[in-house]
Motif scaffolding. Structure first.
Motif, PDB file in Angstrom:
ATOM      1  N   ILE A   1       0.871  -1.174   0.000  1.00  0.00           N
ATOM      2  CA  ILE A   1       0.000   0.000   0.000  1.00  0.00           C
ATOM      3  C   ILE A   1       0.912   1.230   0.000  1.00  0.00           C
ATOM      4  CG2 ILE A   1      -1.811   1.265   1.210  1.00  0.00           C
ATOM      5  CD1 ILE A   1      -2.621  -1.425   2.497  1.00  0.00           C
ATOM      6  N   THR A   2       1.148   1.780  -1.162  1.00  0.00           N
ATOM      7  CA  THR A   2       2.032   2.941  -1.306  1.00  0.00           C
ATOM      8  C   THR A   2       1.193   4.090  -1.845  1.00  0.00           C
ATOM      9  OG1 THR A   2       3.825   1.407  -1.829  1.00  0.00           O
ATOM     10  CG2 THR A   2       4.228   3.740  -2.240  1.00  0.00           C
ATOM     11  N   LEU A   3       0.900   5.056  -0.979  1.00  0.00           N
ATOM     12  CA  LEU A   3      -0.112   6.056  -1.305  1.00  0.00           C
ATOM     13  C   LEU A   3       0.237   6.885  -2.537  1.00  0.00           C
ATOM     14  CD1 LEU A   3      -1.210   7.340   2.234  1.00  0.00           C
ATOM     15  CD2 LEU A   3      -2.208   5.527   0.837  1.00  0.00           C
ATOM     16  N   TYR A   4       1.507   7.282  -2.676  1.00  0.00           N
ATOM     17  CA  TYR A   4       1.830   8.182  -3.786  1.00  0.00           C
ATOM     18  C   TYR A   4       1.675   7.510  -5.154  1.00  0.00           C
ATOM     19  CZ  TYR A   4       6.500   6.107  -4.552  1.00  0.00           C
ATOM     20  OH  TYR A   4       7.540   5.258  -4.848  1.00  0.00           O
ATOM     21  N   LYS A   5       1.567   6.184  -5.170  1.00  0.00           N
ATOM     22  CA  LYS A   5       1.371   5.463  -6.424  1.00  0.00           C
ATOM     23  C   LYS A   5      -0.095   5.335  -6.805  1.00  0.00           C
ATOM     24  CE  LYS A   5       5.588   2.634  -6.122  1.00  0.00           C
ATOM     25  NZ  LYS A   5       6.120   1.246  -6.106  1.00  0.00           N
ATOM     26  N   ILE A   6      -0.989   5.751  -5.922  1.00  0.00           N
ATOM     27  CA  ILE A   6      -2.417   5.595  -6.187  1.00  0.00           C
ATOM     28  C   ILE A   6      -2.871   6.692  -7.160  1.00  0.00           C
ATOM     29  CG2 ILE A   6      -4.724   5.757  -5.151  1.00  0.00           C
ATOM     30  CD1 ILE A   6      -3.556   4.418  -2.663  1.00  0.00           C
ATOM     31  N   PRO A   7      -3.470   6.326  -8.287  1.00  0.00           N
ATOM     32  CA  PRO A   7      -3.920   7.331  -9.271  1.00  0.00           C
ATOM     33  C   PRO A   7      -4.891   8.334  -8.656  1.00  0.00           C
ATOM     34  CG  PRO A   7      -4.006   5.126 -10.206  1.00  0.00           C
ATOM     35  CD  PRO A   7      -3.728   4.946  -8.740  1.00  0.00           C
ATOM     36  N   GLY A   8      -4.683   9.587  -8.908  1.00  0.00           N
ATOM     37  CA  GLY A   8      -5.575  10.634  -8.431  1.00  0.00           C
ATOM     38  C   GLY A   8      -5.257  11.155  -7.048  1.00  0.00           C
ATOM     39  N   PHE A   9      -4.337  10.477  -6.338  1.00  0.00           N
ATOM     40  CA  PHE A   9      -3.964  10.949  -4.995  1.00  0.00           C
ATOM     41  C   PHE A   9      -2.653  11.718  -5.073  1.00  0.00           C
ATOM     42  CE2 PHE A   9      -1.442  10.501  -1.153  1.00  0.00           C
ATOM     43  CZ  PHE A   9      -2.312  11.028  -0.206  1.00  0.00           C
ATOM     44  N   SER A  10      -2.587  12.826  -4.329  1.00  0.00           N
ATOM     45  CA  SER A  10      -1.355  13.602  -4.246  1.00  0.00           C
ATOM     46  C   SER A  10      -1.196  14.156  -2.835  1.00  0.00           C
ATOM     47  CB  SER A  10      -1.367  14.759  -5.246  1.00  0.00           C
ATOM     48  OG  SER A  10      -0.244  15.607  -5.027  1.00  0.00           O
ATOM     49  N   PHE A  11       0.003  14.039  -2.283  1.00  0.00           N
ATOM     50  CA  PHE A  11       0.274  14.631  -0.984  1.00  0.00           C
ATOM     51  C   PHE A  11       0.136  16.152  -1.022  1.00  0.00           C
ATOM     52  CE2 PHE A  11       2.203  10.487  -0.099  1.00  0.00           C
ATOM     53  CZ  PHE A  11       1.784  10.271   1.208  1.00  0.00           C
ATOM     54  N   LYS A  12       0.194  16.738  -2.212  1.00  0.00           N
ATOM     55  CA  LYS A  12       0.022  18.189  -2.345  1.00  0.00           C
ATOM     56  C   LYS A  12      -1.396  18.633  -1.996  1.00  0.00           C
ATOM     57  CE  LYS A  12       3.524  18.702  -5.988  1.00  0.00           C
ATOM     58  NZ  LYS A  12       3.768  19.105  -7.402  1.00  0.00           N
ATOM     59  N   ASP A  13      -2.329  17.671  -1.997  1.00  0.00           N
ATOM     60  CA  ASP A  13      -3.719  17.993  -1.658  1.00  0.00           C
ATOM     61  C   ASP A  13      -3.970  17.988  -0.150  1.00  0.00           C
ATOM     62  OD1 ASP A  13      -4.348  18.215  -4.333  1.00  0.00           O
ATOM     63  OD2 ASP A  13      -5.013  16.122  -4.504  1.00  0.00           O
ATOM     64  N   LEU A  14      -2.935  17.689   0.642  1.00  0.00           N
ATOM     65  CA  LEU A  14      -3.083  17.570   2.085  1.00  0.00           C
ATOM     66  C   LEU A  14      -2.437  18.741   2.804  1.00  0.00           C
ATOM     67  CD1 LEU A  14      -2.124  13.792   2.504  1.00  0.00           C
ATOM     68  CD2 LEU A  14      -4.407  14.760   2.133  1.00  0.00           C
ATOM     69  N   SER A  15      -3.077  19.149   3.892  1.00  0.00           N
ATOM     70  CA  SER A  15      -2.458  20.117   4.805  1.00  0.00           C
ATOM     71  C   SER A  15      -1.578  19.405   5.825  1.00  0.00           C
ATOM     72  CB  SER A  15      -3.534  20.914   5.544  1.00  0.00           C
ATOM     73  OG  SER A  15      -4.283  21.701   4.658  1.00  0.00           O
ATOM     74  N   PHE A  16      -1.982  18.153   6.175  1.00  0.00           N
ATOM     75  CA  PHE A  16      -1.257  17.399   7.203  1.00  0.00           C
ATOM     76  C   PHE A  16      -1.601  15.926   7.036  1.00  0.00           C
ATOM     77  CE2 PHE A  16      -0.903  15.418  11.369  1.00  0.00           C
ATOM     78  CZ  PHE A  16       0.348  15.846  11.776  1.00  0.00           C
ATOM     79  N   HIS A  17      -0.652  15.068   7.424  1.00  0.00           N
ATOM     80  CA  HIS A  17      -0.928  13.636   7.378  1.00  0.00           C
ATOM     81  C   HIS A  17      -0.079  12.888   8.401  1.00  0.00           C
ATOM     82  CE1 HIS A  17       2.916  12.666   5.376  1.00  0.00           C
ATOM     83  NE2 HIS A  17       2.733  13.771   4.674  1.00  0.00           N
ATOM     84  N   LEU A  18      -0.610  11.750   8.840  1.00  0.00           N
ATOM     85  CA  LEU A  18       0.121  10.744   9.610  1.00  0.00           C
ATOM     86  C   LEU A  18      -0.066   9.429   8.872  1.00  0.00           C
ATOM     87  CD1 LEU A  18      -0.897  11.410  13.344  1.00  0.00           C
ATOM     88  CD2 LEU A  18       1.399  11.612  12.403  1.00  0.00           C
ATOM     89  N   VAL A  19       0.871   9.041   8.021  1.00  0.00           N
ATOM     90  CA  VAL A  19       0.674   7.845   7.191  1.00  0.00           C
ATOM     91  C   VAL A  19       1.888   6.919   7.179  1.00  0.00           C
ATOM     92  CG1 VAL A  19      -1.044   8.893   5.675  1.00  0.00           C
ATOM     93  CG2 VAL A  19       1.372   9.107   5.111  1.00  0.00           C
ATOM     94  N   ASP A  20       2.840   7.152   8.045  1.00  0.00           N
ATOM     95  CA  ASP A  20       4.023   6.289   8.086  1.00  0.00           C
ATOM     96  C   ASP A  20       4.140   5.619   9.451  1.00  0.00           C
ATOM     97  OD1 ASP A  20       4.894   6.995   5.455  1.00  0.00           O
ATOM     98  OD2 ASP A  20       5.507   8.931   6.267  1.00  0.00           O
ATOM     99  N   TYR A  21       3.006   5.204   9.985  1.00  0.00           N
ATOM    100  CA  TYR A  21       2.977   4.643  11.323  1.00  0.00           C
ATOM    101  C   TYR A  21       2.250   3.310  11.295  1.00  0.00           C
ATOM    102  CZ  TYR A  21       3.767   5.363  16.313  1.00  0.00           C
ATOM    103  OH  TYR A  21       4.251   5.281  17.610  1.00  0.00           O
ATOM    104  N   GLY A  22       2.866   2.316  10.661  1.00  0.00           N
ATOM    105  CA  GLY A  22       2.276   0.986  10.611  1.00  0.00           C
ATOM    106  C   GLY A  22       1.034   0.931   9.746  1.00  0.00           C
ATOM    107  N   PRO A  23      -0.019   0.256  10.240  1.00  0.00           N
ATOM    108  CA  PRO A  23      -1.192   0.032   9.394  1.00  0.00           C
ATOM    109  C   PRO A  23      -2.242   1.127   9.465  1.00  0.00           C
ATOM    110  CG  PRO A  23      -1.417  -1.156  11.438  1.00  0.00           C
ATOM    111  CD  PRO A  23      -0.073  -0.484  11.504  1.00  0.00           C
TER     112      PRO A  23
END
Length: 441
Positions: free
Chosen positions: A253-275
């Motif tokens: 599950i690699t978020l930046y590879k998902i079509p239509g998703f971009s980290f540029k659309d986020l103000s903040f994220h916690l996505v590197d903490y396990g599941p």
């Protein structure tokens, strides 16, 4: 004409433990000790504790199944959305700053968020309380701290068995020489070993043997300090552990590879903490981010905060971000940045997330195995043993009171007659925990 109803309230007092000496209580957590870790290892001391006391098949922690939130549930009896310690990491969405687990222990307003841990409640009702290394110990609550406390230093070695024994003797000394009534005590294993080597590894099995030796040492130390007739010991954990699939076993599950998703659309994220993960989209982009992720991977669950399953009790808090992600067991989010062979943080219904439970002492029955229950119920059990009035909580004493030693017959009844307006009746009955029966007159 005013109408009133008289309520004859007959309440049998739950029989006190046969032993009349004042009850003390030690709550111990062995971080990441999964419910079945004693099945592939010889654990004579845990086995003896079960024969001398109570064992649950397993217990269910709250979601999110990570260390600080689940430990604070043990201390408060509240689901995570209600106590507000929603993650191991403190974060600030405005500045995008994040703090790891250890520095977060010292961010006072992360913990002091309106919910009181059992140390403070006990002390306010005349008891003496302490804590050694338990998550939340470093904070004050409404200006108060556990009267005796020790916080682990930075870069602490959680594996040292000799230090475990020293800490055990220290805590027993607190009970004996400082006359403490309640202590919470934390061990950072077998969590670290489960993360590094995986829950099915020989290294984890060796660490479980160390835990078992320590359980024996804890009980021996209690006896040497003359606490046999007064000290009750509850041993449990915050969560379990699950094997992480690696390399070619799964589609990552690699978020930046998902079509239509971009980290540029986020103000903040916690996505590197396990599941698990949380996202704060930029204004106006919530639907875009949500729609890009929803259904993008067969083992990734994506929810808007308000759509979260009610059973998880992980939505009704301002700290929880608008989009919540979690992966199926074995999968992690953005795992390219992680090397752990074991992880937790998965759905609390998954069996790998269930911790173990043992209890022994003068308040507990002997050689009793009980059905599983939620860990929110440990708090009212502890308050009952200590004889203190609990704070508002999400647990129920009815889930655990069958573990307790009682006299052959009830020690007494209290009969109270209330005359009140009908509108007041329903709210009164909602608060009637422990009431055997009532009669309308």
């Amino acid at each position: 004409v005013k109408t009133s109803l008289c309520l004859l309230w007959v309440s049998s007092i739950l029989s006190a433990p046969v032993n009349k000496e004042r009850q003390k209580l030690l709550l111990i957590s062995f971080d990441g000790f999964r419910w079945d870790y004693d099945r592939d290892v010889d654990t004579p001391n845990l086995d003896k504790m079960a024969k001398d006391g109570v064992k649950a098949l397993y217990v269910t922690p709250p979601y999110l199944t990570v260390t600080s939130p689940t430990h604070f549930t043990l201390l408060t009896g509240r689901y995570i959305e209600n106590h507000g310690v929603i993650h191991n990491m403190w974060f600030n969405t405005a500045t995008t700053e994040k703090k790891p687990y250890y520095p977060t222990q010292f961010v006072n307003d992360w913990w002091d968020n309106g919910t009181l841990p059992i140390w403070i409640t006990a002390q306010r009702q005349g008891l003496k309380a302490g804590s050694l290394h338990f998550p939340g110990t470093a904070s004050s609550y409404q200006g108060q701290v556990a009267m005796v406390r020790e916080i682990e230093p930075p870069l602490y070695n959680y594996k040292n068995e000799t230090v475990w024994q020293d800490n055990t003797d220290k805590v027993m000394g607190w009970f004996k020489y400082q006359d403490l009534d309640f202590v919470s005590m934390y061990f950072g294993e077998p969590d670290g070993t489960g993360h590094k080597y995986g829950p099915d590894s020989p290294e984890r099995r060796e660490m479980v043997k160390q835990v078992d030796r320590t359980v024996g040492y804890i009980r021996q130390s209690a006896e040497l300090h003359g606490l046999d007739n007064s000290l009750n010991i509850i041993i449990t954990a915050d969560h379990g552990m699950s094997t992480v699939y690696r390399n070619n076993q799964v589609e990552a599950i690699t978020l930046y590879k998902i079509p239509g998703f971009s980290f540029k659309d986020l103000s903040f994220h916690l996505v590197d903490y396990g599941p698990s993960g949380m996202l704060l989209p930029k204004p106006g982009l919530l639907e875009k981010v949500y729609n890009a992720l929803k259904g993008a991977h067969p083992h990734l669950h994506v929810y808007k905060k308000e759509e979260m399953p009610a059973r998880l009790h992980f939505a009704k808090n301002d700290r929880i971000l608008p989009i919540i992600l979690w992966a199926d067991p074995g999968y992690v989010i953005n795992g390219v940045l992680q090397s752990n062979k074991g992880e937790h943080g998965f759905d609390n219904e998954n069996m790998d997330m269930k911790p173990f439970f043992r209890a022994v002492g003068p308040a507990f029955r002997r050689n009793l195995e009980v059905e599983p229950f939620e860990t929110v119920n440990i708090y009212p059990l502890m308050c009952h043993i200590l004889g203190i009035q609990p704070e508002v909580n999400d647990g129920h004493l009815t889930a655990t009171k069958h573990m307790l030693v009682t006299s052959e017959a009830p020690q007494g009844q209290v009969t109270i007659t209330f005359c009140l307006h009908p509108k007041s009746l329903s709210s009164l009955l909602q608060d009637s925990n422990g009431i055997d029966h009532y009669v309308l007159q």
